[in-house]
Design a protein around this motif. Structure first.
Motif, short mmCIF file in Angstrom:
data_model
loop_
_atom_site.label_atom_id
_atom_site.label_comp_id
_atom_site.label_asym_id
_atom_site.label_seq_id
_atom_site.Cartn_x
_atom_site.Cartn_y
_atom_site.Cartn_z
N VAL A 145 0.74 -1.24 0.12
CA VAL A 145 0.22 0.35 -0.44
C VAL A 145 0.78 1.41 -0.13
N ASN A 146 2.05 1.22 0.36
CA ASN A 146 2.89 2.43 1.00
C ASN A 146 3.76 2.12 -0.36
N THR A 147 3.96 1.57 -1.22
CA THR A 147 4.54 1.44 -2.77
C THR A 147 3.49 2.26 -3.51
N ALA A 148 2.68 2.31 -3.50
CA ALA A 148 1.36 2.53 -4.72
C ALA A 148 1.17 3.90 -4.63
N SER A 149 1.41 4.63 -3.15
CA SER A 149 1.04 5.73 -2.32
C SER A 149 2.59 6.24 -3.05
N ARG A 150 3.60 6.20 -3.01
CA ARG A 150 4.81 6.14 -2.86
C ARG A 150 4.52 6.57 -4.84
N LEU A 151 4.54 6.51 -5.39
CA LEU A 151 4.13 6.09 -7.17
C LEU A 151 3.37 6.15 -7.44
N GLU A 152 1.70 6.97 -6.97
CA GLU A 152 1.04 8.30 -7.34
C GLU A 152 1.46 9.31 -6.61
N SER A 153 2.43 9.74 -5.93
CA SER A 153 2.83 10.93 -5.13
C SER A 153 3.72 11.66 -6.57
N ASN A 154 4.10 10.44 -6.95
CA ASN A 154 5.19 10.70 -8.12
C ASN A 154 4.99 11.10 -9.31
N ALA A 155 3.77 11.03 -9.47
CA ALA A 155 3.15 10.70 -11.41
C ALA A 155 2.28 12.57 -11.38
N LYS A 156 2.80 13.35 -12.34
CA LYS A 156 2.51 14.64 -12.59
C LYS A 156 0.51 14.39 -13.24
N ALA A 157 -0.40 15.83 -13.48
CA ALA A 157 -0.62 15.22 -13.71
C ALA A 157 -1.42 14.85 -15.51
N GLY A 158 -2.36 13.68 -15.08
CA GLY A 158 -2.54 13.04 -16.75
C GLY A 158 -1.18 11.70 -16.86
N GLU A 159 -0.62 11.28 -15.39
CA GLU A 159 0.19 10.43 -15.82
C GLU A 159 -0.07 9.33 -14.83
N ILE A 160 0.65 7.91 -15.20
CA ILE A 160 -0.36 7.25 -14.26
C ILE A 160 0.66 6.24 -14.35
N LEU A 161 1.79 5.72 -13.33
CA LEU A 161 2.76 5.21 -13.26
C LEU A 161 2.68 3.59 -12.32
N VAL A 162 3.38 2.74 -12.96
CA VAL A 162 3.07 1.33 -12.22
C VAL A 162 4.32 0.55 -12.22
N SER A 163 4.86 -0.28 -10.47
CA SER A 163 5.11 -1.02 -10.54
C SER A 163 5.49 -2.31 -11.83
N GLU A 164 6.85 -2.56 -12.14
CA GLU A 164 7.24 -3.57 -12.82
C GLU A 164 6.76 -5.08 -11.84
N VAL A 165 5.65 -5.15 -10.61
CA VAL A 165 4.98 -6.18 -10.38
C VAL A 165 4.17 -5.58 -11.25
N THR A 166 2.89 -4.41 -11.37
CA THR A 166 2.02 -4.84 -11.81
C THR A 166 2.41 -4.32 -13.39
N ALA A 167 2.89 -4.23 -13.79
CA ALA A 167 2.97 -4.42 -14.93
C ALA A 167 3.74 -6.30 -15.43
N GLN A 168 4.30 -6.65 -15.16
CA GLN A 168 3.65 -8.28 -15.09
C GLN A 168 3.05 -9.09 -14.91
N ALA A 169 2.21 -8.69 -14.18
CA ALA A 169 1.05 -9.49 -13.14
C ALA A 169 -0.05 -8.59 -14.46
N ALA A 170 -0.29 -7.99 -15.26
CA ALA A 170 -1.36 -7.28 -16.07
C ALA A 170 -1.04 -8.15 -17.11
N ARG A 171 0.01 -8.43 -18.05
CA ARG A 171 0.17 -8.90 -19.54
C ARG A 171 -1.11 -7.73 -20.41
N SER A 172 -0.49 -6.78 -19.98
CA SER A 172 -1.91 -6.28 -21.12
C SER A 172 -1.32 -5.60 -22.21
N ARG A 173 -1.89 -4.91 -23.57
CA ARG A 173 -1.91 -4.37 -24.46
C ARG A 173 -1.49 -2.61 -24.90
N TYR A 174 -0.78 -2.66 -23.09
CA TYR A 174 -0.55 -0.95 -23.31
C TYR A 174 0.59 -0.85 -23.16
#
Length: 532
Positions: free
Chosen positions: A472-501
């Motif tokens: 939870v703390n890690t997700a909050s830290r990513l959000e605090s580093n995201a500027k307006a209009g940005e979506i920041l994701v961790s490598e763990v989330t990117a691998q788990a999602a396996r999306s075409r984004y």
């Protein structure tokens, strides 16, 4: 019969029948027998248990780890704070802003009733369950079924009796649709039986659960009400035994049974019976079967009403932060959800408005509230649409969980799809702001997947369904580093999602309590194609 008539803080009303064999828990948590939609009620505020004499005792708090844990806001009986109290008919119990009225008329107490296993005596008549239903129709319409009518004065006598019965059944039918007061229904049923048959006492028995032919021998029956024709027989009637052989046969074969044993029953020796030579006739069996069928409908209606009322309160509580399909699962199968706190892998989403300070400095407070309501309503709908759970609002930000309370393989992908939909929705929200003369705003979003503890966390005074842990703390830290209009994701989330984004690699960031920096990616959502 002992009842609690409940009115909670939201104004919802319900009726709960107390069981002498199992305690009744009262509180805000959904696993209570009586669920109160009341913020001042503790999760498990109080409980009611039966005494050996058939009375009931209400106790402030519940037993936890062998100790009695009292509630935060206490229990008040008739306006006076009590830790424990033997309930009397008419007592008013106050918990927070909720009121529970206890009703147990003296004539309804049946704790002294017991069963025996004596063999059946001389059985005069059996009626099948199908015949019982036909009897209900016949009592409502004398032209249905029946045999040839008798002649002369007997015709008038028979017609008059059927007219009286029809009137009684009609009045009882109206009472069934007028409310959910079992005391009134039982009194009306016994009045009909006493006026139209030679019965000296009437006992209403309720089966514990659904009874089938295979389970009839082991089915448990407990009395919910008893009444005697003569007050002199009242106390004596409660001490009489009930033939278990008879009740088993009735339940197993699904028949109405007329047995002629009472005249020889030693338990009546010395009792002042109204007519020692009176006997039940087949017509009496038909009438009592019809009344019993009507009473059974009333009991089932009350049970359904209590169940729906409880579900309505639970649905209102859960729907504030859970999607509808999850609420439905919880109501249909509450045992599958461990809401006390479990460890599981979920994806946490944080979102926060950028540039909100500029608007709040120049806009009136009511406009700020309208903007936040518009923003939160839109974002919450998107989270629910993608299977997420709204955890909480944080000022001008929010926290959502994907994978709680139910984990799915698509949690990370659903979280990413929700984040993209949120950013796209902000485009139309900014169009609305520009049209109203306000500056544009943007949101920064952070996503991380990891193991957390989820469940009801807090104190007895206030608790909430949430997640805690390093992820939870890690997700909050990513959000605090995201500027307006940005979506920041961790490598763990990117691998788990396996999306075409399309993902753009960003510099890792340091997070508290983590030795290694967290690898980071940005979703290029402006050109993204969702696979959800």
């Amino acid at each position: 019969m002992a009842l609690l008539k409940v009115t909670d803080a939201s104004g919802r009303q319900a009726q709960h029948q107390l069981n002498s064999r199992t305690p009744c828990l009262i509180g805000r948590a959904p696993d209570n027998q009586i669920v109160l939609d009341d913020p001042r009620a503790s999760r498990h505020h109080a409980h009611i248990k039966a005494n050996e004499d058939g009375s009931f005792m209400i106790i402030d708090g519940i037993m936890a780890n062998g100790q009695l844990k009292r509630s935060a806001n206490k229990v008040f009986i008739n306006g006076e704070q009590k830790f424990d109290h033997k309930l009397q008919n008419g007592d008013r119990v106050t918990i927070g802003a909720s009121t529970l009225r206890f009703e147990q008329p003296k004539e309804e107490r049946t704790a002294d009733l017991s069963f025996d296993d004596k063999p059946l005596g001389h059985t005069q008549l059996l009626m099948s369950a199908k015949d019982v239903l036909t009897t209900v129709l016949r009592q409502s319409d004398p032209s249905v079924g029946g045999t040839a009518a008798p002649r002369g004065d007997k015709v008038l006598e028979s017609l008059q009796r059927k007219a009286n019965i029809l009137s009684e059944i009609y009045e009882m039918s109206k009472a069934l649709g007028a409310g959910f007061d079992l005391d009134r229904i039982f009194k009306m049923a016994t009045d009909i039986i006493f006026r139209s048959t030679p019965a000296d006492r009437v006992v209403a028995l309720l089966a514990d659960g659904i009874v089938t032919e295979q389970t009839a021998d082991e089915a448990k029956l407990f009395p919910i009400a008893t009444r005697a024709r003569d007050e002199k027989l009242e106390a004596h009637a409660r001490k009489m035994t009930i033939g278990r052989t008879i009740t088993r046969k009735v339940m197993k074969d699904r028949v109405a049974l007329l047995s002629q044993d009472a005249a020889a029953d030693e338990q009546f020796a010395g009792a002042d019976r109204l007519d020692p030579f009176s006997a039940f006739k087949p017509d009496d069996l038909e009438l009592i079967s019809a009344v019993a069928a009507q009473t059974a409908i009333a009991v089932e209606n009350v049970r359904a009403h209590e169940r729906l009322a409880k579900e309505e309160v639970a649905r209102a509580n859960y729907s504030r932060f859970l999607p509808e399909y999850v609420v439905k699962q919880m109501l249909e199968n509450p045992e599958s959800f461990k809401l006390g706190g479990v460890t599981q892998t979920i994806t946490v989403l944080f979102a926060d408005i950028r540039g909100f300070t500029r608007i709040s400095e120049h806009a009136p407070p009511e406009k700020i509230v309208q903007l936040l309501n518009r923003y939160f309503s839109a974002m919450t709908d998107i989270i629910f649409a993608h299977g997420g759970t709204l955890d909480k609002y944080l000022g001008d930000g929010l926290m959502a969980l994907f994978g709680a309370p139910t984990v799915t393989p698509k949690d990370a992908a659903n979280a990413m799809s929700a984040a993209v939909a949120m950013q796209r929705r902000m485009l139309s929200i900014n169009d609305e702001l520009r049209a109203e003369g306000y500056p544009e705003i943007g949101i920064g979003i952070g996503l991380h997947t990891g193991e957390v503890i989820v469940g009801y966390i807090g104190s007895e005074r206030r608790s909430e369904y949430t997640a805690i842990g390093d992820s939870v703390n890690t997700a909050s830290r990513l959000e605090s580093n995201a500027k307006a209009g940005e979506i920041l994701v961790s490598e763990v989330t990117a691998q788990a999602a396996r999306s075409r984004y399309q993902l753009a690699e960003r510099d890792p960031i340091s997070v508290k309590n983590r030795e290694q920096p967290v690898p980071l990616f940005e979703i290029e959502w402006q050109h993204a194609i969702s696979s959800a």
